[in-house]
Design a protein around this motif. Structure first.
Motif: not given
Lengths: 349, 813
Positions: A16-17, A20-21, A71, A116-118, A286-291, A331
């Motif tokens: 899970q996230t 990962v963190m 959360n 997060l994620g945005n 990953p949030v700010t990188a290319a996918t 990105a």
């Protein structure tokens, strides 16, 4: 009898996230230890300040946004941001600068963009750049490696310096840390070149041990080790890191071959400053990188080239933060234009 | 470079991108041999195609035997359904079916009678059947793809293109499911019999039986069995592929075996490849060789909530509830019952639903087998989904756009190529139900496409309606035009005599006029003609007199107007009086042109005429006179030419016709009018042509004269109109108006060609003529009390206005 309905698939991985963190944070430990060994206890104090500030800021902003604080805190993303800020700034940075940086990272860079994620920019690097342009003096005074320093920075000394316990004021700071701080190897190298020295002459200085900066080599090696563990754990994929390191190696290699007197060697580039920290822990956010995989290679290459260009031709001795932020901007474009060829489609579709 | 067949023979496997390795958990159910459960009391057979392309062949209360067909149909995609048991049809109604939605489907409920009576299954051997017979047998047995998609097999067995490679899919990559595994272990012989049938139908170059390496027993059983089939030795190859989900997907399996991709939007058969499931091969041999319809299948009943997991032969229509009860199912809180595997299967809303042809597994998992329901967290763009995606999509971009309901953008990221395998959701660290988002986006796109298509169809319908209305209108107009022509034609033939007479008279008059040209012998002409007796003769005489007088006026300065006035008086007939009045009016006009003295006498003369019609005629005459006067005036400005003479004769002819027409009471009048119109038109045309060919100067004159003649014709027609009370007259009027318009247009054209100098003159004259026409028409229209007449008048006015506008425009040019 009625059953519970859910959409397929009904199973999922356990990674899970938050895990990962958490793994990212754990893999930072070798590098942190190396940094503490060479540059004193200041880093630990900074981590403490940064973690407290970041988690408080995250909780506060989640409350303002009427979202679950639990959360947000349990996903460990603020924790990773905090540690990255703490290891990136000089170990004896005054506490209020760390607080400002952490607050800026969480509130402005992360949550004002949607959390997060945005976020578009890497929060830790945005905070670093904010501090660098606002407080250049403090941000460029790095602690001298223990081998060269007159006395080792103890935990109490670190507290005293960081919280400015004896007497407040910038003058005092300067005097107090003078005994411990000096320019980083990259800074020294750049200054020497601008003063007309050749690279080999510069490398004779005591901050270098022939090839790279004293202490910095080992710190980078430790981050590299942490990064390899992450790769092994599949926390990150190799594309961005390889992109960065290859680009730095190729660019600095060409420069060094063409004119060794005015260019740093690939070795100096790869094992100085924040190169490894950036390649494995910062740019791989990953949030700010290319996918896509090809996009990630390109993203990494952009960072690598920018690091080389700014270090060699720019005004700042280390360029990781600027390079990452500039690549962050690219990105979305990379993702838009570099798409994998889908199954059953011809190339270009 | 090896050919594909050589590569296949060599056992080369290609890489299929993406994919995941979920826990297999197959050993739960593949440890025991296949078995049967106690028969149920009731079976439910959904009849999905009934009403669409099939009809019911049984009724409630009917006794049915096992294997009896329940539906009949003819459609391409139609597949019959059969009774799995002998019993009685107790109900045919809408029932919940085995579907994620639980939507009701027309279902035939059969109560078992326990007698096990069955229809005679026709046993055959492969050699005695033609390909068409095999296909028919397959279709009649209701064979559908048993891998899950249940596509009718007879279609896949009869492809349009040449088939090089058949892949028998024994991969079974979904966790838990072992029905194909157990079938291959136990029924390898039957599967190869089925492969023989497929081989005969498709005659491919190679048949590859693909089995994942987690089923060693199955692959060795198949390998062993293959030795019994000498005819298949050279064609069939059993290939073991590495375990990875979703290798069993049709597109993925083709990629692994051949290295080729199925282009998006096409089917494997177009690449010369067909994939059949091992279960389907088994069912095909059952149908073709044993005549047995598809009424049962091997189903994996598994999960930790089942006490005796394993594979069971379940008749199609067995309720899931009954099947689970028989294997010791106990439900826990928040129990899920999944049809299919955990990756692609769907959770049932309730379990009192039938087992279908595509039901390969019923999974009743415990809480620790299945991911607990967790909240969806923020996407951290980790990209793991893109790594796992076997279709090489960007699931995270699809998710962004699907979540934002930007479905068109999602479509641009090839959403339609998503096979919904669930790999992306499986690896997502943020527990995002990605596949669910894609399903919603796909159905939204489907709805959108359907709506668009409907709108397109509505547009086509609307345009077709408009076209139909327009065609009808044109057809009506054409009909009325033809009718008018017919009338005209019949009128022409009827009035031949009178026309000839008239023509002769005109010729004579013309001749005389020519003779008298330059001389002042006009006085003789009236006396000559006046001698002729009879009603019409009198009228003619009057006209002749008028003409002569006019000519005289033109050529000489003498004032013979009094003579003209005297002559008509003795004529006592009413109509003759009118004609006289007309003539008088004309004369007066002419006189007025030359001298102002005679105006009083005209007024006197007009007054005695009491009849309404006469007054109108007089008005017409006045208008004409005015026109002529004008012409004369113009002629005065320029010098008189030949063409002018022609013009005036035209006018005269028209006038003649009008006076002639009046006495004629019905049909003949109309005929005459039509003739006159035609003549006038012809003349006008001649003039116009002349005008175009001749010099600028002549043009001016010509167009002027055309103008006046046009006006005159219109005037005459309208005066003629009045007595004629019936519809035809109105039509004639309309025709006349149209002609007038046409002439005016011609004039306008002529104008454009002429010089600036003449243009000024022309437009003026046309203007006045237009106005005149309108005035006349409106005058005429008034007495007519009929509504239609008023409408006609209005129309005429509008037209006049339009003409005036046109004139203005041409003036500007």
């Amino acid at each position: 009898m009625a059953f519970k309905i859910a959409s397929s698939p009904h199973v999922s991985t356990s990674l899970q996230t938050n895990k990962v963190m958490q793994r990212v944070a754990l893999c930072l430990i070798p590098g942190i230890l190396a940094q503490v060994y060479f540059f004193g206890m200041g880093t630990l104090v900074q981590i403490l300040i940064a973690v407290i500030t970041c988690l408080s800021a995250e909780a506060a902003i989640m409350k303002l946004r009427n979202k679950s604080i639990k959360n947000a805190l349990s996903d460990n993303s603020a924790l990773v941001t905090a540690v990255l800020i703490a290891v990136a700034i000089p170990p004896l940075t005054p506490w209020w600068m760390t607080v400002i940086g952490c607050f800026f990272a969480i509130v402005i860079v992360k949550h004002l963009y949607g959390g997060l994620g945005n976020n578009i920019f890497n929060p830790a690097m945005a905070a670093y750049v904010l501090l660098l342009v606002s407080f250049p003096l403090q941000m460029t005074n790095w602690v001298a490696p223990s081998e060269l320093a007159a006395n080792q920075v103890s935990i109490t000394a670190a507290f005293a310096h960081i919280f400015e316990l004896s007497t407040a004021g910038l003058d005092h700071f300067r005097i107090a840390v003078d005994g411990h701080t000096m320019a980083t190897p990259l800074d020294t190298f750049k200054t020497d070149l601008s003063m007309g020295m050749t690279s080999s002459e510069s490398l004779q200085r005591n901050v270098f041990d022939g090839m790279t900066g004293v202490g910095w080599f080992w710190v980078n090696l430790a981050y590299l080790a942490g990064g390899l563990i992450m790769l092994k754990l599949k926390v990150i994929r190799w594309h961005i890191s390889v992109g960065i390191l290859m680009a730095i190696f190729v660019c600095s290699g060409i420069g060094f071959l063409l004119n060794p007197d005015t260019h740093a060697s690939p070795m100096l580039h790869l094992f100085s400053g924040g190169t490894m920290l950036c390649a494995f822990f910062i740019a791989t956010d990953p949030v700010t990188a290319a996918t896509s995989t090809r996009g990630r290679l390109l993203f990494g290459a952009i960072i690598g080239v920018l690091i080389f260009v700014i270090r060699t031709y720019g005004g700042y001795p280390d360029a990781v933060a600027f390079a990452v932020l500039l690549a962050n901007m690219c990105a979305p474009f990379i993702d838009y234009y570099i798409r994998p060829r889908s199954y059953g489609h011809r190339a270009g579709n | 470079m090896l050919t594909l067949l050589e590569q296949i023979d060599k056992g080369t496997l290609w890489h299929s991108p993406g994919g995941v390795h979920p826990p297999q958990l197959k050993s739960l159910s593949n440890q025991t041999a296949s078995a049967r459960i106690a028969p149920a009391k009731q079976y439910r057979i959904p009849l999905p195609q009934v009403g669409d392309c099939a009809r019911l062949s049984v009724n409630v209360g009917d006794k049915v035997a096992q294997g009896q067909q329940l539906t009949e149909g003819e459609g391409f995609m139609y597949l019959p359904v059969h009774s799995p048991i002998s019993g009685i049809v107790s109900n045919i109604s809408l029932q919940h079916s085995n579907h994620a939605s639980g939507l009701p489907v027309l279902t035939c409920i059969i109560e078992s009678d326990g007698l096990n009576s069955q229809v005679d299954y026709q046993v055959s051997t492969l050699g005695e059947l033609t390909n068409q017979q095999i296909l028919d047998k397959t279709k009649q047995a209701g064979i559908a793809g048993l891998g899950g998609a249940t596509f009718p097999s007879h279609i896949k067995l009869n492809p349009a293109s040449e088939i090089d490679l058949v892949i028998i899919n024994g991969v079974e990559c979904e966790p838990y499911i072992t029905s194909d595994d157990v079938l291959m272990r136990e029924n390898a012989f039957e599967i190869f019999k089925g492969i023989q049938v497929i081989n005969q139908l498709l005659s491919p170059q190679r048949i590859v039986v693909a089995i994942e390496d987690n089923k060693p027993e199955a692959s060795s059983a198949m390998q062993q069995c293959l030795t019994q089939f000498d005819d298949l030795q050279s064609t069939v190859k059993i290939t073991v592929i590495p375990t990875k989900y979703p290798s069993g997907g049709e597109k993925q399996l083709i990629q692994i075996i051949t290295g080729r991709e199925v282009p998006t939007g096409s089917i494997p058969a177009q690449q010369g490849i067909v994939v059949h499931n091992v279960g389907t091969a088994y069912a095909i041999q059952d149908a073709v060789l044993h005549g047995k319809p598809l009424i049962e299948r091997l189903v994996t009943l598994t999960g930790e909530q089942v006490k005796q997991p394993g594979n069971y032969w379940l008749p199609i229509g067995t309720s899931v509830e009954h099947a689970l009860e028989q294997v010791g199912f106990t439900a826990m809180d928040n129990q899920k019952v999944i049809i299919g595997g955990p990756m692609m299967g769907y959770a049932l809303p309730e379990y009192n639903v039938p087992v279908l042809k595509g039901t390969n597994c019923i999974l009743a998992p415990s809480a620790n087998e299945i991911a607990p329901d967790v909240d969806e967290k923020a996407c951290i763009r980790c990209g793991e989904c893109a790594v796992a995606c076997p279709a090489l999509l960007l699931p995270q971009q699809l998710f962004w756009h699907a979540k934002a309901e930007e479905y068109d953008k999602a479509a641009s990221f090839n959403l339609k190529d998503c096979i919904e395998c669930g790999c992306c959701s499986f690896v997502c660290p943020s527990d995002i139900p990605l596949v669910e988002y894609y399903r919603i986006a796909k159905s939204a796109l489907k709805n959108e496409a359907e709506e668009k298509q409907q709108a397109e169809q509505a547009k086509i319908r609307f345009e077709a309606r408009l076209k139909r209305l327009e065609d009808e209108k044109l057809a009506r107009e054409e009909k009325s035009r033809l009718a008018a022509e017919k009338r005209k034609a019949s009128a022409n033939s009827a009035s031949n005599k009178s026309t000839v007479a008239e023509a002769m008279a005109r010729v004579a008059a013309k001749k005389k006029a020519a003779e008298q040209e330059g001389h002042s012998k006009t006085a003789e002409a009236p006396s000559e003609t006046g001698a002729s007796n009879g009603k019409s003769a009198a009228v003619k005489a009057a006209i002749e007199r008028a003409k002569a007088k006019k000519l005289a006026n033109k050529s000489s300065e003498t004032s013979d107007s009094t003579a003209a006035e005297e002559n008509p008086q003795p004529v006592n007939d009413k109509k003759a009086q009118i004609a006289a009045a007309v003539a008088r009016a004309k004369a007066k006009k002419l006189a007025a042109n030359q001298s102002t003295d005679n105006s009083a006498s005209v007024e006197e003369n007009t007054a005695p005429v009491d009849d309404k019609k006469a007054q109108i005629a007089a008005a017409v005459a006045r208008a004409k006179a005015k026109k002529l006067a004008k012409q004369n005036a113009d002629a005065g400005i320029y010098s008189t030419t030949d063409s002018e003479t022609v013009d005036s004769s035209t006018t005269e002819a028209a006038a003649e016709v009008s006076s002639n027409a009046e006495p004629v009471d019905d049909k003949k009048a109309k005929i005459a009018v039509a003739v006159a119109r035609a003549k006038a038109k012809k003349l006008a045309k001649q003039n116009a042509d002349d005008g175009i060919d001749s010099t600028t100067y002549t043009e001016t004159v010509n167009s002027e004269s055309v103008d006046s003649s046009t006006t005159d014709t219109a005037a005459i027609v309208s005066s003629t109109l009045e007595p004629v009370d019936d519809k035809k007259a109105k039509i004639a009027a309309a025709v006349a108006r149209a002609k007038a318009k046409k002439l005016a247009k011609q004039n306008a054209d002529a104008d454009i060609d002429s010089t600036t100098d003449s243009e000024t003159v022309d437009s003026e004259s046309v203007d006045s003529s237009t106005t005149d026409t309108a005035a006349l028409v409106s005058n005429t229209a008034e007495p007519v009390d009929d509504k239609k007449a008023r409408i006609a008048a209005a129309v005429a006015k509008a037209k006049a206005k339009k003409l005036a506008n046109q004139q203005k425009l041409s003036e500007k040019e």
